[in-house]
Design a protein around this motif. Sequence first.
Motif, PDB file in Angstrom:
ATOM      1  N   LEU A  18       0.803  -1.591   0.161  1.00 11.95           N
ATOM      2  CA  LEU A  18       0.122   0.179  -0.136  1.00 11.95           C
ATOM      3  C   LEU A  18       0.185   1.289   0.043  1.00 11.95           C
ATOM      4  CD1 LEU A  18      -3.042  -0.595   2.581  1.00 11.95           C
ATOM      5  CD2 LEU A  18      -2.577  -1.255  -0.387  1.00 11.95           C
ATOM      6  N   THR A  19       2.165   1.381  -0.047  1.00 13.36           N
ATOM      7  CA  THR A  19       3.439   2.129   0.404  1.00 13.36           C
ATOM      8  C   THR A  19       2.616   3.018  -1.266  1.00 13.36           C
ATOM      9  OG1 THR A  19       4.166   1.342   2.077  1.00 13.36           O
ATOM     10  CG2 THR A  19       5.353   3.414   0.523  1.00 13.36           C
ATOM     11  N   GLY A  20       2.231   4.571  -1.654  1.00 15.84           N
ATOM     12  CA  GLY A  20       2.122   5.123  -1.873  1.00 15.84           C
ATOM     13  C   GLY A  20       0.819   4.897  -3.054  1.00 15.84           C
ATOM     14  N   LYS A  21      -0.132   4.021  -2.714  1.00 13.42           N
ATOM     15  CA  LYS A  21      -1.709   4.552  -2.914  1.00 13.42           C
ATOM     16  C   LYS A  21      -2.233   5.446  -2.601  1.00 13.42           C
ATOM     17  CE  LYS A  21      -0.835  -0.329  -5.165  1.00 13.42           C
ATOM     18  NZ  LYS A  21       1.060   0.533  -5.216  1.00 13.42           N
ATOM     19  N   ILE A  22      -3.191   5.314  -2.740  1.00  9.34           N
ATOM     20  CA  ILE A  22      -4.437   6.445  -2.044  1.00  9.34           C
ATOM     21  C   ILE A  22      -5.075   6.404  -1.743  1.00  9.34           C
ATOM     22  CG2 ILE A  22      -4.956   8.838  -3.735  1.00  9.34           C
ATOM     23  CD1 ILE A  22      -2.410   9.367  -5.583  1.00  9.34           C
ATOM     24  N   ILE A  23      -5.694   7.386  -1.085  1.00  9.82           N
ATOM     25  CA  ILE A  23      -7.417   7.237  -0.849  1.00  9.82           C
ATOM     26  C   ILE A  23      -8.482   8.273  -1.746  1.00  9.82           C
ATOM     27  CG2 ILE A  23      -9.141   7.778   1.404  1.00  9.82           C
ATOM     28  CD1 ILE A  23      -6.161   7.161   3.344  1.00  9.82           C
ATOM     29  N   GLY A  79     -10.259  -6.440  17.075  1.00 12.64           N
ATOM     30  CA  GLY A  79     -10.227  -5.770  15.863  1.00 12.64           C
ATOM     31  C   GLY A  79      -9.098  -6.077  14.550  1.00 12.64           C
ATOM     32  N   ARG A  80     -10.032  -5.473  13.321  1.00 11.47           N
ATOM     33  CA  ARG A  80      -9.103  -6.895  12.209  1.00 11.47           C
ATOM     34  C   ARG A  80      -9.393  -5.075  11.245  1.00 11.47           C
ATOM     35  NH1 ARG A  80      -8.307  -9.599  15.500  1.00 11.47           N
ATOM     36  NH2 ARG A  80      -8.936 -11.660  15.578  1.00 11.47           N
ATOM     37  N   LEU A  81      -8.056  -6.018  10.032  1.00 10.19           N
ATOM     38  CA  LEU A  81      -8.178  -5.183   9.237  1.00 10.19           C
ATOM     39  C   LEU A  81      -8.526  -6.114   8.203  1.00 10.19           C
ATOM     40  CD1 LEU A  81      -4.452  -2.784   9.161  1.00 10.19           C
ATOM     41  CD2 LEU A  81      -6.869  -2.276   9.272  1.00 10.19           C
ATOM     42  N   LYS A  82      -8.870  -5.452   6.888  1.00  7.18           N
ATOM     43  CA  LYS A  82      -9.977  -6.424   5.716  1.00  7.18           C
ATOM     44  C   LYS A  82      -9.174  -5.696   4.345  1.00  7.18           C
ATOM     45  CE  LYS A  82     -13.266  -9.078   8.308  1.00  7.18           C
ATOM     46  NZ  LYS A  82     -12.088 -10.429   8.057  1.00  7.18           N
ATOM     47  N   LEU A  83      -8.441  -6.702   3.542  1.00  7.24           N
ATOM     48  CA  LEU A  83      -8.801  -5.690   2.239  1.00  7.24           C
ATOM     49  C   LEU A  83      -9.567  -6.251   1.069  1.00  7.24           C
ATOM     50  CD1 LEU A  83      -5.183  -4.844   1.112  1.00  7.24           C
ATOM     51  CD2 LEU A  83      -6.362  -3.681   0.838  1.00  7.24           C
ATOM     52  N   GLN A  84     -10.500  -5.067   0.560  1.00  7.66           N
ATOM     53  CA  GLN A  84     -11.533  -6.730  -0.167  1.00  7.66           C
ATOM     54  C   GLN A  84     -12.251  -5.334  -1.251  1.00  7.66           C
ATOM     55  OE1 GLN A  84     -14.206  -6.518   3.859  1.00  7.66           O
ATOM     56  NE2 GLN A  84     -13.936  -8.459   3.574  1.00  7.66           N
ATOM     57  N   SER A  85     -13.265  -6.179  -1.892  1.00  7.39           N
ATOM     58  CA  SER A  85     -13.416  -5.381  -3.111  1.00  7.39           C
ATOM     59  C   SER A  85     -14.129  -4.920  -2.601  1.00  7.39           C
ATOM     60  CB  SER A  85     -14.172  -6.458  -4.056  1.00  7.39           C
ATOM     61  OG  SER A  85     -14.930  -6.373  -4.395  1.00  7.39           O
ATOM     62  N   PRO A  86     -14.772  -2.993  -2.564  1.00 13.09           N
ATOM     63  CA  PRO A  86     -15.987  -2.622  -2.584  1.00 13.09           C
ATOM     64  C   PRO A  86     -17.113  -3.178  -2.472  1.00 13.09           C
ATOM     65  CG  PRO A  86     -13.982  -1.886  -4.133  1.00 13.09           C
ATOM     66  CD  PRO A  86     -14.120  -3.238  -4.152  1.00 13.09           C
ATOM     67  N   SER A  87     -17.788  -4.278  -3.667  1.00 10.60           N
ATOM     68  CA  SER A  87     -19.037  -4.570  -3.153  1.00 10.60           C
ATOM     69  C   SER A  87     -18.833  -5.519  -2.483  1.00 10.60           C
ATOM     70  CB  SER A  87     -18.784  -5.437  -4.973  1.00 10.60           C
ATOM     71  OG  SER A  87     -17.448  -6.157  -5.402  1.00 10.60           O
ATOM     72  N   THR A  88     -17.966  -5.977  -1.333  1.00  9.41           N
ATOM     73  CA  THR A  88     -18.025  -6.723  -0.915  1.00  9.41           C
ATOM     74  C   THR A  88     -19.689  -6.245   0.458  1.00  9.41           C
ATOM     75  OG1 THR A  88     -16.095  -7.419  -0.445  1.00  9.41           O
ATOM     76  CG2 THR A  88     -17.464  -7.952   1.396  1.00  9.41           C
ATOM     77  N   LYS A  99     -11.975   4.141   0.550  1.00  7.37           N
ATOM     78  CA  LYS A  99     -11.515   3.325  -1.227  1.00  7.37           C
ATOM     79  C   LYS A  99     -10.478   3.699  -1.766  1.00  7.37           C
ATOM     80  CE  LYS A  99     -14.604   3.925  -5.249  1.00  7.37           C
ATOM     81  NZ  LYS A  99     -13.503   4.688  -5.870  1.00  7.37           N
ATOM     82  N   LEU A 100      -9.534   2.466  -2.724  1.00  3.45           N
ATOM     83  CA  LEU A 100      -8.358   2.965  -2.631  1.00  3.45           C
ATOM     84  C   LEU A 100      -7.699   3.657  -4.131  1.00  3.45           C
ATOM     85  CD1 LEU A 100      -6.575   0.425  -0.112  1.00  3.45           C
ATOM     86  CD2 LEU A 100      -7.039   2.749  -0.141  1.00  3.45           C
ATOM     87  N   ASP A 101      -7.342   3.823  -4.623  1.00  5.93           N
ATOM     88  CA  ASP A 101      -6.603   4.248  -6.131  1.00  5.93           C
ATOM     89  C   ASP A 101      -6.680   2.222  -6.764  1.00  5.93           C
ATOM     90  OD1 ASP A 101      -4.141   3.947  -5.281  1.00  5.93           O
ATOM     91  OD2 ASP A 101      -3.554   5.176  -6.315  1.00  5.93           O
ATOM     92  N   THR A 102      -5.854   1.604  -6.042  1.00  5.44           N
ATOM     93  CA  THR A 102      -6.144   0.350  -6.165  1.00  5.44           C
ATOM     94  C   THR A 102      -7.524  -0.670  -6.855  1.00  5.44           C
ATOM     95  OG1 THR A 102      -6.435  -0.806  -4.121  1.00  5.44           O
ATOM     96  CG2 THR A 102      -3.593  -0.263  -5.105  1.00  5.44           C
ATOM     97  N   GLY A 103      -8.399   0.057  -6.562  1.00  8.71           N
ATOM     98  CA  GLY A 103      -9.981  -0.344  -6.783  1.00  8.71           C
ATOM     99  C   GLY A 103     -10.479  -0.874  -5.420  1.00  8.71           C
ATOM    100  N   TRP A 104      -9.469  -1.821  -4.039  1.00  8.04           N
ATOM    101  CA  TRP A 104      -9.660  -2.266  -3.077  1.00  8.04           C
ATOM    102  C   TRP A 104     -10.213  -1.138  -2.039  1.00  8.04           C
ATOM    103  CZ3 TRP A 104      -9.919  -7.433  -3.002  1.00  8.04           C
ATOM    104  CH2 TRP A 104      -9.123  -8.088  -3.750  1.00  8.04           C
ATOM    105  N   ASP A 105     -11.219  -2.126  -1.747  1.00 10.37           N
ATOM    106  CA  ASP A 105     -11.558  -1.157  -0.128  1.00 10.37           C
ATOM    107  C   ASP A 105     -10.226  -1.829   1.180  1.00 10.37           C
ATOM    108  OD1 ASP A 105     -12.938  -0.059  -1.141  1.00 10.37           O
ATOM    109  OD2 ASP A 105     -15.230  -1.059   0.182  1.00 10.37           O
TER     110      ASP A 105
END
Length: 270
Positions: A18-23, A79-88, A99-105
Motif C-alpha cells: 500500500l505504500t504510495g497508494k491513494i485514498i 479489531g481486524r484490517l481487511k482488504l476487500q472488494s468495494p462490492s463486499t 476506498k483506494l486507487d487500487t480498486g480495493w477497500d
Amino acid sequence: MPELPDLEVAKTVLNRILTGKIIEEAEIGNPILLRRPTAEAFTQEMQHRSFKAFQRYGKILIFHFKPEAQLYINFMLAGRLKLQSPSTTKQKTMGFRFKLDTGWDLRYVDSRQMGKLYLLLKDEPTSLIPKFDEQGPDALDSALTLEVFQQRIKKFNAVIKHVLVNQRFIAGLGNAYADEILFAAHVLPFRKRSSLIETEIDALYSATTSVLQHAIAVITSRVDDTLQFEVRDFLQVHGKGGQPCPVCSTTISSVKSGLRVANFCRQCQI
Ligand SMILES: [Zn+2]
C-alpha cells in the motif's frame, strides 16, 4: 486478538502493497471507535492522502500519510484490517473504510467494538493519545538490551505474567505471547516478580526475543496479501489447556485470572 507478531507481519505486508497508494474516499462506520477527530473531519482529512509508511509500536499500528498525518490503531480484543472488494457488503462492525486507487477497500472491522482510532494531523503530539507516551520500549527494539530489561523489571512488583503484559514495562506483549514466553523461560506465571532470580530474568529476556521472532517467521511463511490471517496453531501452551505439554506430556493447566486465562505446564515451569 492481534498481538505483536500479527501486527508486525501486517505492517510488513501493508508497507509492501500500500505504500504510495491513494485514498480516494473515506467513510466511518461506527463512530464510537474513532476517538479523534470527528467522523466528518476524519473523512474530509483522509480523502486524497496517500500512504507514506506503516509502523508498529507495541500493540499499536501507525499509518503515516502524505500530506503529513498519522492514524493510530489500537486493535484491542477483536479489531481486524481487511482488504476487500468495494462490492463486499459493508460489515455492521466496520470502523472505517478507505476506498483506494487500487480498486480495493481497506476496512477496519471490530466484532467487539472495543478498538480505538486516533488521527493526528501534522505535528499534533502523541500525548493526545491516552497512555501512548507511558509505554515502555517496544519488545523488539534493539535498544531493549538485557541490561535495560533487568533494570526496568525491578520497578514492577506484581506477579510476573502481569508485569509482562503491562505496556509500561515493555510494549507489545499480550496474554498469548506472555504465556508462551513464560513457558519458554520455564517460569510459572503467578510467581511474584521479586521472587525471580537473575538467571530467570535472563531467561525471560531471551525468551521474549526468541518467541516473538519465531512467531513472526511462522506467520510470515503462512500469510498472503489479504491480511485475513489468524495463525495461532503453532503456540506451545496458550489456548492448549487440557492438552498434553509438547515437552513433557503433563496436562497443560488453565487458570483464570481476572479477564485473562493463563495456560502453563506445572512440570516444565517452576
Ligand atoms: Zn511440560
